[in-house]
Design a protein around this motif. Structure first.
Motif, PDB file in Angstrom:
ATOM      1  N   ASP A 129       6.943  -3.619  -2.690  1.00  0.00           N
ATOM      2  CA  ASP A 129       6.490  -4.229  -1.439  1.00  0.00           C
ATOM      3  C   ASP A 129       7.680  -4.662  -0.591  1.00  0.00           C
ATOM      4  O   ASP A 129       7.715  -4.457   0.625  1.00  0.00           O
ATOM      5  CB  ASP A 129       5.576  -5.412  -1.756  1.00  0.00           C
ATOM      6  N   TYR A 130       8.674  -5.267  -1.249  1.00  0.00           N
ATOM      7  CA  TYR A 130       9.864  -5.702  -0.511  1.00  0.00           C
ATOM      8  C   TYR A 130      10.543  -4.513   0.169  1.00  0.00           C
ATOM      9  O   TYR A 130      10.858  -4.559   1.369  1.00  0.00           O
ATOM     10  CB  TYR A 130      10.872  -6.401  -1.438  1.00  0.00           C
ATOM     11  N   PRO A 137       8.730   2.745   6.131  1.00  0.00           N
ATOM     12  CA  PRO A 137       8.526   4.192   6.207  1.00  0.00           C
ATOM     13  C   PRO A 137       7.215   4.544   6.898  1.00  0.00           C
ATOM     14  O   PRO A 137       6.261   3.777   6.878  1.00  0.00           O
ATOM     15  CB  PRO A 137       8.495   4.614   4.737  1.00  0.00           C
ATOM     16  N   LYS A 138       7.186   5.745   7.495  1.00  0.00           N
ATOM     17  CA  LYS A 138       5.962   6.237   8.119  1.00  0.00           C
ATOM     18  C   LYS A 138       5.015   6.813   7.062  1.00  0.00           C
ATOM     19  O   LYS A 138       3.795   6.813   7.243  1.00  0.00           O
ATOM     20  CB  LYS A 138       6.307   7.333   9.138  1.00  0.00           C
ATOM     21  N   VAL A 139       5.610   7.342   5.974  1.00  0.00           N
ATOM     22  CA  VAL A 139       4.819   7.957   4.902  1.00  0.00           C
ATOM     23  C   VAL A 139       5.410   7.544   3.560  1.00  0.00           C
ATOM     24  O   VAL A 139       6.635   7.418   3.423  1.00  0.00           O
ATOM     25  CB  VAL A 139       4.825   9.508   4.996  1.00  0.00           C
ATOM     26  N   LEU A 140       4.543   7.327   2.584  1.00  0.00           N
ATOM     27  CA  LEU A 140       4.957   7.089   1.205  1.00  0.00           C
ATOM     28  C   LEU A 140       4.392   8.211   0.340  1.00  0.00           C
ATOM     29  O   LEU A 140       3.186   8.443   0.321  1.00  0.00           O
ATOM     30  CB  LEU A 140       4.433   5.737   0.701  1.00  0.00           C
ATOM     31  N   LEU A 151      -0.828   0.867  -4.481  1.00  0.00           N
ATOM     32  CA  LEU A 151      -2.159   0.533  -3.971  1.00  0.00           C
ATOM     33  C   LEU A 151      -2.574  -0.899  -4.304  1.00  0.00           C
ATOM     34  O   LEU A 151      -3.546  -1.410  -3.749  1.00  0.00           O
ATOM     35  CB  LEU A 151      -3.196   1.524  -4.518  1.00  0.00           C
ATOM     36  N   SER A 152      -1.818  -1.548  -5.202  1.00  0.00           N
ATOM     37  CA  SER A 152      -2.094  -2.963  -5.491  1.00  0.00           C
ATOM     38  C   SER A 152      -1.454  -3.889  -4.455  1.00  0.00           C
ATOM     39  O   SER A 152      -1.678  -5.095  -4.467  1.00  0.00           O
ATOM     40  CB  SER A 152      -1.587  -3.327  -6.892  1.00  0.00           C
ATOM     41  N   ASP A 158      -2.654   0.653   5.368  1.00  0.00           N
ATOM     42  CA  ASP A 158      -2.761   0.374   6.804  1.00  0.00           C
ATOM     43  C   ASP A 158      -1.403   0.513   7.489  1.00  0.00           C
ATOM     44  O   ASP A 158      -1.333   0.816   8.684  1.00  0.00           O
ATOM     45  CB  ASP A 158      -3.290  -1.052   7.039  1.00  0.00           C
ATOM     46  N   ARG A 159      -0.339   0.279   6.710  1.00  0.00           N
ATOM     47  CA  ARG A 159       1.009   0.276   7.280  1.00  0.00           C
ATOM     48  C   ARG A 159       1.641   1.654   7.325  1.00  0.00           C
ATOM     49  O   ARG A 159       2.589   1.887   8.082  1.00  0.00           O
ATOM     50  CB  ARG A 159       1.902  -0.676   6.469  1.00  0.00           C
TER      51      ARG A 159
END
Length: 569
Positions: A129-130, A137-140, A151-152, A158-159
């Motif tokens: 998360d940090y 990033p635009k995509v993970l 996903l947790s 949303d980001r």
């Protein structure tokens, strides 16, 4: 030894008209040594491999990609990202173990000016998360294990867009990798600035948070040329000294590299994978390190080079199947991420008839190697890291930053075109680490009369565990988050297998009682498992000096003499 020949070879190769000619150029406000004939960006490195369509490129278990296959998938992924609005300079995160898709995505990004964010596969959701908030990033892209952790995290989908790789059961709105590949298309046409970011690799932070190092295209290409230069100069010097000329390049075997360490580090990615790819070679990947499995792969895939952390070479040679396995394809065997013990240097040379020992010393902050040494030079100076690569200036300095005479011990500073631009969102950390282009390595070293660098100590308060940097302050910050802890001090404990393990001395608050396992469980929820202390001591007080500071060196010396007094996991 052939040090005069080595110096001549280096001067010839880097001089006017030489294959690795070095000139000075203005780079981001500093005069730096650069390779005159370097490709302008990593894009050109990838495009140069179009000439090898039929060759095997990626091997993972029973899966294979030729270069043609890889170019098809790289183009599809790049075209898909472009359609999602990902532009040059935008960031894309990769969170997965060493699957072939890691490499495919890496090239899809850097070949189109998109910045790769290499996520440490061991990170906890909090650490992920940090980094995701830090790098935006635009995509993970994540494999099933990392996807579950991602996903947790609240609001992650949303980001950014999230793509599951080898994650067939991923829930909506996760996009499947197969859909990305099905997009098809050509590699977008872009021009990439040499000093733009190629990737962001995170290094452990001294304050509890990792720092995102900005590796530029120039830096990554320079490191590739450094690797090639090291081999060329050693080969030329040795040939001239011995009269035994190497076979012409067209007769040399196509390189086959066994990648044994994580691709989110410069050792595997920038050093091993770049060099093999640029030569049109074959990259062999493993699910996880296993010496027996590595031996099978060396034999079946005709591996020519294997490098990892030093323990891997030792475990390979000591494995019961070593004597009955055909290792005759191996030409180099060595490691990085930690110093090879001198006995291992000699053991490699005597145990594998065809292979010579090699090592490199470097950092994330230098896009790969600073020094490199191999073959007879490594045998002669087994405790050396080798000479600095030609695009670096190197010096040892005292506490005031003043240059010390040759042979004197001080902190090693280096300056050159492989040094990172800085740390994203951390101008104070950048200013602390880089002075007028000079990177403070944090390692204590000396430079001998032949220009060979010897690392003698560490200035940074850090544990080097199996090639992974673990900053003591980061672990201490996690331990202090336990409500029962009053004081703690983290330090390295010598370990035959990993070099060092993490140890901690703890003073509990009055009336509190907590077990070592409970503290480890607490830490494991905050940070990656390799940072969790293996050795735990409970003390009534920590030694302090007159100014009230913990005397860590004395504490470490005292406790590591009596490991039986520790609670060990």
């Amino acid at each position: 030894m052939h040090y005069t020949e080595l110096l001549k070879a280096r001067e010839e190769l880097t001089g006017p008209g030489g294959e690795f000619e070095i000139v000075e150029a203005e780079v981001l406000g500093n005069r730096l040594r650069v390779y005159k004939n370097a490709p302008p960006s990593v894009r050109e490195v990838w495009l140069s491999t179009l000439q090898f369509p039929e060759r095997d490129y990626l091997v993972y278990q029973d899966e294979r990609w030729t270069y043609a296959d890889a170019h098809r998938d790289v183009a599809s992924a790049a075209a898909w990202m472009a359609e999602q609005g990902v532009k040059p300079g935008d960031r894309v995160a990769i969170a997965m173990r060493n699957y072939p898709e890691w490499m495919l995505l890496y090239w899809a990004c850097v070949a189109t000016g998109v910045v790769v964010v290499g996520m440490n596969a061991w990170w906890t959701p909090e650490e992920m998360d940090y980094a995701l908030k830090d790098s935006e990033p635009k995509v993970l892209f994540a494999d099933s294990e990392r996807l579950e952790r991602a996903l947790s995290i609240d609001g992650v989908t949303d980001r950014m867009k999230v793509v599951g790789v080898r994650a067939p059961d991923a829930p909506a709105p996760v996009i499947q990798w197969s859909d990305v590949l099905a997009h098809g298309g050509d590699l977008p046409q872009v021009t990439v600035d040499p000093d733009s970011d190629a990737c962001i690799f995170y290094t452990s932070g001294t304050t509890g948070f990792p720092k995102g190092a900005q590796l530029t295209h120039r830096g990554c290409v320079s490191n590739l040329l450094n690797m090639a230069f090291s081999a060329a100069s050693t080969m030329l010097a040795t040939a001239r000294a011995t009269g035994e000329m190497p076979p012409p390049p067209e007769e040399a075997p196509v390189p086959v590299g066994l990648i044994t360490t994580p691709l989110f580090h410069v050792t595997a990615n920038n050093c091993a994978a770049y060099l093999i790819t640029a030569a049109g070679g074959k990259i062999v990947l493993m699910y996880r390190w296993d010496a027996g499995e590595a031996l099978k792969l060396v034999e079946t895939e005709k591996v020519t080079a294997m490098s990892g952390v030093p323990i891997m070479a030792r475990e390979l040679i000591n494995h019961p199947d070593f004597a009955t396995t055909d290792t005759s394809s191996l030409q180099t065997l060595g490691g990085g991420g930690a110093q090879l013990p001198p006995d291992l240097v000699h053991k490699i040379d005597s145990s594998v008839e065809t292979a010579r020992p090699n090592t490199g010393y470097g950092m994330t902050e230098t896009c790969g190697i600073i020094t490199s040494v191999s073959a007879d030079f490594f045998i002669d100076k087994p405790d050396s890291a080798g000479p600095a690569m030609p695009n670096f200036e190197a010096k040892c300095v005292n506490e005031l930053g003043e240059t010390l005479p040759q042979g004197e011990v001080g902190e090693l500073w280096v300056k050159g075109s492989s040094v990172i631009k800085g740390y994203i969102n951390r101008p104070e950390a950048t200013a602390e680490s880089i002075t007028d282009g000079w990177l403070h390595t944090g390692d204590i070293a000396r430079i001998d009369e032949d220009g060979f660098i010897f690392i003698v100590d560490r200035k940074k308060d850090m544990v080097l565990r199996g090639g992974e940097n673990v900053y003591c302050a980061e672990v201490e910050a996690a331990v202090y988050r336990h409500p029962s802890v009053a004081e703690c001090s983290v330090f390295g404990v010598p370990d035959d297998r990993l070099g060092e393990e993490v140890g901690v001395a703890i003073v509990l608050k009055p009336g509190e009682d907590v077990s070592a396992d409970a503290l480890r469980e607490h830490c494991a929820g905050i940070m990656a498992k390799h940072k969790v202390p293996r050795y735990v001591w409970f003390l009534t007080a920590l030694p302090r000096n007159a100014s009230g500071k913990f005397v860590k060196r004395d504490l470490k010396e005292q406790l590591t003499k009596d490991l039986d007094s520790a609670q060990v996991s």
